[in-house]
Design a protein around this motif. Structure first.
Motif, short mmCIF file in Angstrom:
data_model
loop_
_atom_site.label_atom_id
_atom_site.label_comp_id
_atom_site.label_asym_id
_atom_site.label_seq_id
_atom_site.Cartn_x
_atom_site.Cartn_y
_atom_site.Cartn_z
N THR A 197 0.77 -1.32 -0.11
CA THR A 197 0.09 -0.15 -0.25
C THR A 197 0.78 1.07 0.04
O THR A 197 0.70 2.32 -0.77
CB THR A 197 -1.03 0.09 1.10
OG1 THR A 197 -1.87 -1.30 1.31
CG2 THR A 197 -1.77 1.04 1.35
N ALA A 198 1.79 1.08 0.82
CA ALA A 198 2.92 2.42 0.96
C ALA A 198 3.43 2.65 -0.55
O ALA A 198 3.71 3.74 -0.86
CB ALA A 198 3.83 2.18 2.00
N VAL A 199 3.85 1.38 -1.18
CA VAL A 199 4.54 1.79 -2.38
C VAL A 199 3.54 2.37 -3.20
O VAL A 199 3.69 3.32 -4.17
CB VAL A 199 5.11 0.29 -3.16
CG1 VAL A 199 5.46 0.45 -4.77
CG2 VAL A 199 6.11 -0.12 -2.30
N ALA A 200 2.13 2.11 -3.41
CA ALA A 200 1.29 2.38 -4.46
C ALA A 200 0.90 3.88 -4.01
O ALA A 200 0.91 4.73 -4.94
CB ALA A 200 0.07 1.65 -4.16
N ALA A 201 0.96 4.19 -2.84
CA ALA A 201 0.68 5.78 -2.26
C ALA A 201 2.08 6.64 -2.70
O ALA A 201 1.72 7.45 -3.39
CB ALA A 201 0.37 5.77 -0.93
N ALA A 202 3.24 6.05 -2.49
CA ALA A 202 4.01 6.73 -2.62
C ALA A 202 4.25 7.09 -4.43
O ALA A 202 4.68 8.24 -4.89
CB ALA A 202 5.37 6.28 -2.32
N GLU A 203 4.17 6.11 -5.04
CA GLU A 203 4.23 6.21 -6.59
C GLU A 203 3.12 7.06 -7.13
O GLU A 203 3.28 7.62 -8.15
CB GLU A 203 4.27 4.92 -7.25
CG GLU A 203 5.68 4.03 -6.84
CD GLU A 203 5.58 2.67 -7.37
OE1 GLU A 203 4.66 2.14 -8.13
OE2 GLU A 203 6.69 2.44 -7.21
N SER A 204 2.06 7.29 -6.56
CA SER A 204 0.99 7.95 -6.92
C SER A 204 1.41 9.44 -6.97
O SER A 204 0.74 10.16 -7.53
CB SER A 204 -0.47 7.55 -6.23
OG SER A 204 -0.45 8.42 -4.95
N PHE A 205 2.28 9.66 -6.08
CA PHE A 205 3.03 11.19 -6.00
C PHE A 205 3.99 11.48 -6.87
O PHE A 205 4.77 12.50 -6.99
CB PHE A 205 3.31 11.27 -4.55
CG PHE A 205 2.18 11.60 -3.50
CD1 PHE A 205 1.21 12.40 -3.64
CD2 PHE A 205 2.36 10.71 -2.46
CE1 PHE A 205 0.18 12.72 -2.56
CE2 PHE A 205 1.24 10.89 -1.53
CZ PHE A 205 0.35 11.86 -1.73
N GLY A 206 4.21 10.54 -7.60
CA GLY A 206 5.60 10.46 -8.72
C GLY A 206 6.80 10.24 -7.76
O GLY A 206 7.87 10.31 -8.55
N LEU A 207 6.81 9.58 -6.74
CA LEU A 207 7.87 9.37 -5.90
C LEU A 207 8.57 7.68 -6.40
O LEU A 207 7.54 6.97 -6.72
CB LEU A 207 7.59 9.21 -4.41
CG LEU A 207 7.34 10.61 -3.71
CD1 LEU A 207 6.82 10.34 -2.29
CD2 LEU A 207 8.46 11.60 -3.85
N GLY A 208 9.47 7.40 -6.08
CA GLY A 208 10.17 6.26 -6.36
C GLY A 208 10.51 5.33 -5.31
O GLY A 208 10.55 6.05 -4.00
N THR A 209 10.41 4.13 -5.13
CA THR A 209 10.52 3.19 -3.88
C THR A 209 11.35 2.16 -4.44
O THR A 209 11.36 1.70 -5.62
CB THR A 209 9.23 2.90 -3.49
OG1 THR A 209 8.60 1.91 -4.39
CG2 THR A 209 8.29 3.87 -3.18
N VAL A 210 11.75 1.47 -3.51
CA VAL A 210 12.35 0.09 -3.76
C VAL A 210 12.46 -0.71 -2.25
O VAL A 210 12.88 -0.10 -1.30
CB VAL A 210 13.97 0.22 -4.00
CG1 VAL A 210 14.88 0.79 -3.13
CG2 VAL A 210 14.30 -1.36 -4.31
N ALA A 211 11.83 -1.85 -2.33
CA ALA A 211 11.78 -2.56 -0.84
C ALA A 211 13.41 -3.24 -0.59
O ALA A 211 13.74 -3.66 -1.73
CB ALA A 211 10.68 -3.53 -1.02
N ILE A 212 13.45 -3.44 0.69
CA ILE A 212 14.83 -3.69 1.15
C ILE A 212 14.59 -4.99 2.19
O ILE A 212 14.39 -4.73 3.21
CB ILE A 212 15.67 -2.44 1.83
CG1 ILE A 212 15.53 -1.39 0.88
CG2 ILE A 212 16.96 -3.17 2.19
CD1 ILE A 212 16.55 -1.55 -0.32
N GLY A 213 14.82 -6.15 1.34
CA GLY A 213 14.56 -7.31 2.27
C GLY A 213 15.93 -7.55 3.25
O GLY A 213 15.89 -8.17 4.19
#
Length: 247
Positions: A119-135
């Motif tokens: 959900t956080a990834v989807a929300a962040a990307e809706s603002f044009g932000l980039g993400t990457v998950a870190i296992g």
């Protein structure tokens, strides 16, 4: 196709960020969407520790295997499976928290984290932000627990870099739908589909603009799972009073 679907289908893992902060209002709305997401029995068995301090990000980057993008991202979220509030509720109501000894509780907490992170990834990307998950947040889990001052019944599960993208790595081809979507019952005959995907994946690796290389998807996954990586997991679970720790 609506804007939500377009945003979800445009997902990329971003590992380079501009030297530009994420707005507090955007972070607030990201957290609000996470809190609105589904979770088991409304127990809300997750927490987020937001890290912005450069020195702490640097230490966490090292603990995660020297992942430089953790330092570069203006915000690093650490998603935790969290039964500490459940423990406090049990104390308040004078009840024993027997279910925590069941391995299913671990599944519940990790599932809640997965939903929250997605959900956080989807929300962040809706603002044009980039993400990457870190296992890799689990690589040196005991030190991460100390760094973040996590109480019992809380374990780090995944990190998430959030920032303004300084790159566009392109879309990575996913497995064919028929290999991950099954109607009525699981379909076992997947080898021809994986062979077809290997060709698509190998072509993608060779043609991408940065870090191009040769290989197939099955080769990569089989090699990765040919050894174990995070040797502190059992110790972490035992220390934090979760099931699945050392016996």
């Amino acid at each position: 196709m609506n804007e939500v679907i377009k945003s979800l289908l445009s997902h990329r893992s971003i590992r380079a960020y501009e030297d530009k902060p994420v707005e507090d209002e955007q972070l607030e709305q990201i957290v609000q969407t996470v809190q609105a997401a589904p979770n088991w029995i409304n127990g809300q068995q997750f927490s987020i520790v937001a890290v912005k301090d450069p020195e702490r990000k640097k230490r966490l980057a090292q603990l995660c295997g020297n992942q430089k993008h953790i330092e570069e991202a203006p915000v690093f979220f650490v998603f935790c499976a969290d039964f500490y509030r459940t423990y406090l509720a049990s104390q308040m109501e004078n009840k024993s928290m027997e279910a925590i000894h069941d391995i299913d509780s671990l599944i519940v907490g990790v599932t809640d984290v997965g939903i929250a992170l997605g959900t956080a990834v989807a929300a962040a990307e809706s603002f044009g932000l980039g993400t990457v998950a870190i296992g890799g947040i689990r690589r040196n889990a005991l030190q991460v627990i100390e760094e973040l001052n996590l109480p019992p019944y809380v374990i780090p599960v995944s990190g998430l870099c959030i920032g303004h993208p300084a790159q566009d790595p392109g879309l990575k081809p996913r497995l064919p739908k028929q290999s991950v979507y099954h109607e009525e019952a699981y379909q076992h005959e997947l080898l021809p589909i994986l062979e077809e995907y290997n060709e698509i994946y190998a072509k993608y690796l060779q043609e991408r603009s940065g870090n191009n290389r040769s290989g197939t998807w099955t080769e990569f996954v089989a090699t990765f799972f040919n050894q174990s990586y995070y040797h502190e997991t059992a110790d972490m679970l035992e220390q934090q009073k979760f099931p699945g720790g050392k016996k």
